[in-house]
Design a protein around this motif. Structure first.
Motif, PDB file in Angstrom:
ATOM      1  N   PHE A 180     106.497  58.033  28.073  1.00 25.88           N
ATOM      2  CA  PHE A 180     105.967  56.731  28.500  1.00 25.88           C
ATOM      3  C   PHE A 180     105.562  56.785  29.972  1.00 25.88           C
ATOM      4  O   PHE A 180     104.509  56.303  30.362  1.00 25.88           O
TER       5      PHE A 180
ATOM      6  N   ILE B  34     101.210  58.243  21.404  1.00 25.17           N
ATOM      7  CA  ILE B  34     102.594  58.651  21.679  1.00 25.17           C
ATOM      8  C   ILE B  34     103.570  57.972  20.726  1.00 25.17           C
ATOM      9  O   ILE B  34     104.778  57.947  20.980  1.00 25.17           O
ATOM     10  N   SER B  35     103.077  57.462  19.614  1.00 23.96           N
ATOM     11  CA  SER B  35     103.933  56.692  18.692  1.00 23.96           C
ATOM     12  C   SER B  35     105.008  57.508  18.005  1.00 23.96           C
ATOM     13  O   SER B  35     105.868  56.946  17.336  1.00 23.96           O
ATOM     14  N   THR B  36     104.949  58.834  18.115  1.00 27.19           N
ATOM     15  CA  THR B  36     106.006  59.651  17.524  1.00 27.19           C
ATOM     16  C   THR B  36     106.731  60.487  18.573  1.00 27.19           C
ATOM     17  O   THR B  36     107.229  61.571  18.288  1.00 27.19           O
ATOM     18  N   THR B  37     106.818  59.957  19.787  1.00 22.05           N
ATOM     19  CA  THR B  37     107.677  60.556  20.810  1.00 22.05           C
ATOM     20  C   THR B  37     109.136  60.238  20.500  1.00 22.05           C
ATOM     21  O   THR B  37     109.425  59.263  19.800  1.00 22.05           O
ATOM     22  N   ASN B  38     110.047  61.038  21.044  1.00 19.45           N
ATOM     23  CA  ASN B  38     111.475  60.760  20.941  1.00 19.45           C
ATOM     24  C   ASN B  38     112.008  60.033  22.171  1.00 19.45           C
ATOM     25  O   ASN B  38     113.193  59.732  22.233  1.00 19.45           O
ATOM     26  N   ASP B  39     111.152  59.780  23.143  1.00 26.32           N
ATOM     27  CA  ASP B  39     111.638  59.309  24.432  1.00 26.32           C
ATOM     28  C   ASP B  39     111.882  57.810  24.447  1.00 26.32           C
ATOM     29  O   ASP B  39     111.407  57.076  23.596  1.00 26.32           O
TER      30      ASP B  39
ATOM     31  N   SER C  63      98.780  51.143  26.790  1.00 24.38           N
ATOM     32  CA  SER C  63      98.462  51.452  25.392  1.00 24.38           C
ATOM     33  C   SER C  63      99.341  52.609  24.969  1.00 24.38           C
ATOM     34  O   SER C  63      99.843  53.353  25.810  1.00 24.38           O
ATOM     35  N   PHE C  64      99.536  52.763  23.653  1.00 25.99           N
ATOM     36  CA  PHE C  64     100.173  53.982  23.152  1.00 25.99           C
ATOM     37  C   PHE C  64      99.124  55.040  22.791  1.00 25.99           C
ATOM     38  O   PHE C  64      99.478  56.180  22.460  1.00 25.99           O
TER      39      PHE C  64
ATOM     40  N   ASN D 180     105.459  65.372  16.553  1.00 24.31           N
ATOM     41  CA  ASN D 180     106.816  65.056  16.991  1.00 24.31           C
ATOM     42  C   ASN D 180     107.421  66.334  17.566  1.00 24.31           C
ATOM     43  O   ASN D 180     107.793  67.232  16.807  1.00 24.31           O
TER      44      ASN D 180
ATOM     45  N   ARG E 201     112.677  58.100  11.035  1.00 22.87           N
ATOM     46  CA  ARG E 201     111.854  57.444  12.063  1.00 22.87           C
ATOM     47  C   ARG E 201     110.360  57.695  11.808  1.00 22.87           C
ATOM     48  O   ARG E 201     109.522  56.798  11.968  1.00 22.87           O
ATOM     49  N   ILE E 202     110.029  58.929  11.425  1.00 25.44           N
ATOM     50  CA  ILE E 202     108.628  59.243  11.146  1.00 25.44           C
ATOM     51  C   ILE E 202     108.164  58.502   9.879  1.00 25.44           C
ATOM     52  O   ILE E 202     107.030  58.026   9.805  1.00 25.44           O
TER      53      ILE E 202
ATOM     54  N   TYR F  17     107.175  55.148  10.814  1.00 19.56           N
ATOM     55  CA  TYR F  17     105.821  55.166  11.394  1.00 19.56           C
ATOM     56  C   TYR F  17     104.770  55.114  10.290  1.00 19.56           C
ATOM     57  O   TYR F  17     103.793  54.357  10.370  1.00 19.56           O
TER      58      TYR F  17
ATOM     59  N   ARG G  68     108.788  47.346  16.116  1.00 20.97           N
ATOM     60  CA  ARG G  68     108.276  46.489  15.033  1.00 20.97           C
ATOM     61  C   ARG G  68     108.896  45.096  15.114  1.00 20.97           C
ATOM     62  O   ARG G  68     108.211  44.084  14.955  1.00 20.97           O
TER      63      ARG G  68
ATOM     64  N   ASN H 116     116.559  53.436  21.002  1.00 18.70           N
ATOM     65  CA  ASN H 116     116.423  54.822  20.570  1.00 18.70           C
ATOM     66  C   ASN H 116     115.260  54.998  19.613  1.00 18.70           C
ATOM     67  O   ASN H 116     115.008  56.119  19.157  1.00 18.70           O
ATOM     68  N   ASP H 117     114.560  53.923  19.286  1.00 21.22           N
ATOM     69  CA  ASP H 117     113.569  53.976  18.212  1.00 21.22           C
ATOM     70  C   ASP H 117     112.238  54.546  18.669  1.00 21.22           C
ATOM     71  O   ASP H 117     111.948  54.624  19.864  1.00 21.22           O
ATOM     72  N   MET H 118     111.437  54.943  17.672  1.00 25.33           N
ATOM     73  CA  MET H 118     110.080  55.430  17.933  1.00 25.33           C
ATOM     74  C   MET H 118     109.126  54.256  18.125  1.00 25.33           C
ATOM     75  O   MET H 118     109.221  53.257  17.413  1.00 25.33           O
ATOM     76  N   PRO H 119     108.172  54.420  19.036  1.00 29.40           N
ATOM     77  CA  PRO H 119     107.223  53.328  19.323  1.00 29.40           C
ATOM     78  C   PRO H 119     106.112  53.263  18.278  1.00 29.40           C
ATOM     79  O   PRO H 119     104.948  53.514  18.582  1.00 29.40           O
ATOM     80  N   ILE H 120     106.483  52.887  17.042  1.00 30.41           N
ATOM     81  CA  ILE H 120     105.546  52.973  15.913  1.00 30.41           C
ATOM     82  C   ILE H 120     104.470  51.901  15.955  1.00 30.41           C
ATOM     83  O   ILE H 120     103.429  52.054  15.323  1.00 30.41           O
TER      84      ILE H 120
ATOM     85  N   PHE I  51     102.683  48.754  18.856  1.00 29.28           N
ATOM     86  CA  PHE I  51     102.571  48.423  20.284  1.00 29.28           C
ATOM     87  C   PHE I  51     102.809  46.925  20.493  1.00 29.28           C
ATOM     88  O   PHE I  51     101.946  46.107  20.188  1.00 29.28           O
TER      89      PHE I  51
ATOM     90  N   GLU J 117     116.369  65.747  25.556  1.00 31.60           N
ATOM     91  CA  GLU J 117     117.254  65.028  26.460  1.00 31.60           C
ATOM     92  C   GLU J 117     118.453  64.435  25.711  1.00 31.60           C
ATOM     93  O   GLU J 117     118.310  63.946  24.591  1.00 31.60           O
TER      94      GLU J 117
ATOM     95  N   ARG K 211     118.480  60.261  29.090  1.00 34.95           N
ATOM     96  CA  ARG K 211     117.406  59.284  28.880  1.00 34.95           C
ATOM     97  C   ARG K 211     117.676  57.996  29.655  1.00 34.95           C
ATOM     98  O   ARG K 211     116.772  57.405  30.250  1.00 34.95           O
TER      99      ARG K 211
END
Ligand code: CA
Ligand code: CA
Lengths: 264, 264
Positions: free
Chosen positions: A111, A151-156, A164-165, A176, A196-197, A200, B112, B155-159, B161, B191, B196
């Protein structure tokens, strides 16, 4: 399509040094002086491999301490025979992108990285240099995330709010990085990476997601994509079962936006 | 300040059923018919505990299948003696919030969830009902994240915006649900959770982050906050070492925005 990408899952592999597990791939990718550190300097030979890169433009935006991060990256790249300039030291970041011979975008927080790329107005210029001018792009971890659709499948953690993503979009799918299977002995109940994926892919019109395990990387040359490194990769597609791909697999079908599903 | 909150780290604890580990806390929190399921129905007695809640308004926005999620939550709440209505079945979500006797916002994907709260324009109305009218608010996992300052420590993914990472803001700090320490035997190089959260605190003006391990929850009544459940919690503050708090700890100092640092 001149695009050349080296998209690495992770900067450091367990038990190794910074970029140690992929240093041969880096030399192959950027070309030029590929000398063995075991040889005395007078025996080092320059190896011509096409459009050799002398200096790489580093993007340290994913970490807070950009100076320290640049020192780490510069030390490693100098060992491999390249000069390294950091975009954060340039008076005009867009101009630095326009002059770059090669890019390396390092890992950290995705991010923070994407927000800084937008803040410095270099997203579209990096895309143009890579897609039109064929400037080679290496990303690691977060730097791999921002090379994809989003970046919608980042772990961060979302520690800052980017505009925007949507990311640089050098390939028509998502990655990922640091992909991993759940520990079967774990009592932890938070979602697994695969869950998580899957969440998505419950959203409409979401692209395929390549789960790149630590140790693996994707090499993209034009319209050809190959899985390199030391581990298999797992591909997730909306509404279809996931598929494992072995080392060395030709994943070029991923580059065909809206193309046919992979045969398995 | 009438605020009453029950902020649960996780919906399901390893080896237990949905909300099983916190069902006694739920009964204590919403009051009223706290009957033992081991008694025949004719022996069930209503226990008056102040403003008893007969019906809870459920927010299933964090999961894709809202109907199935509502069935799961309704089954559990009916077992505990409460009716449960879901906001997604209401013709006017804002009106449903205005009439609610109690809120339960369930877990899933935090992005979401927050996007749907904004899309349905209920963020400020939920805040008003909780902070001004004293309507009790229970959150679990993502539902706990959105009760805080922001979702920046999910901890979630940014699926998807959301328009902002700012959340409902019922407390002046953030929570990391499902908090966990790294597995010392792991070779994974992504990380750790603590790293994080440390990255979050590298950003300016970031609030404290309470790491709520699975099995723990925070009860907030007015300006009093107490750690409940079965595990300790770890508090992260910008520029200071993290501190562990035992079960039963009085964490009321967290509610004092800009107050003195906790004595340890
Ligand atoms: Ca990262
Ligand atoms: Ca979640």
């Amino acid at each position: 399509m001149k695009r050349r990408l080296l998209l690495v899952s992770n900067s450091t592999l367990h038990g190794g040094g910074y970029l140690g597990h992929c240093q041969d791939n880096i030399s192959d990718f950027f070309g030029k002086v590929n000398f063995s550190s075991s040889l005395p300097s007078e025996d080092r030979k320059s190896v011509d491999e096409g459009q050799d890169v002398k200096s790489v433009l580093f993007v340290p935006y994913a970490l807070h301490d950009r100076d320290a991060y640049t020192r780490t990256a510069r030390d490693k790249f100098q060992t491999l025979g390249y000069e390294l300039e950091s975009i954060h030291e340039a008076s005009d970041p867009v101009e630095a992108v326009r002059k770059a011979e090669g890019f390396f975008i390092g890992g950290g927080n995705t991010f923070r990285l994407l927000k800084s790329l937008y803040d410095n107005q270099v997203v579209s210029e990096i895309r143009r240099r890579v897609m039109e001018d064929g400037v080679p792009y290496m990303g690691s971890s977060a730097g791999t995330n921002v090379a994809t659709v989003s970046i919608s499948t980042t772990n961060d953690m979302p520690i800052v709010f980017p505009p925007s993503f949507s990311a640089i979009g050098l390939v028509p799918f998502n990655i990922n990085p640091h992909y991993l299977e759940p520990d079967p002995g774990s009592r932890h109940m938070g979602e697994t990476r695969e869950q998580r994926i899957t969440q998505y892919h419950e959203e409409p019109d979401t692209p395929q997601v390549l789960g790149l395990r630590e140790g693996s990387m994707l090499l993209v040359e034009g319209n050809r994509a190959t899985l390199l490194g030391t581990t298999k990769a797992k591909l997730f597609s909306r509404g279809r079962p996931s598929v494992e791909y072995d080392l060395g697999s030709d994943l070029s079908f991923l580059l065909t936006d809206g193309g046919p599903p992979p045969s398995t």
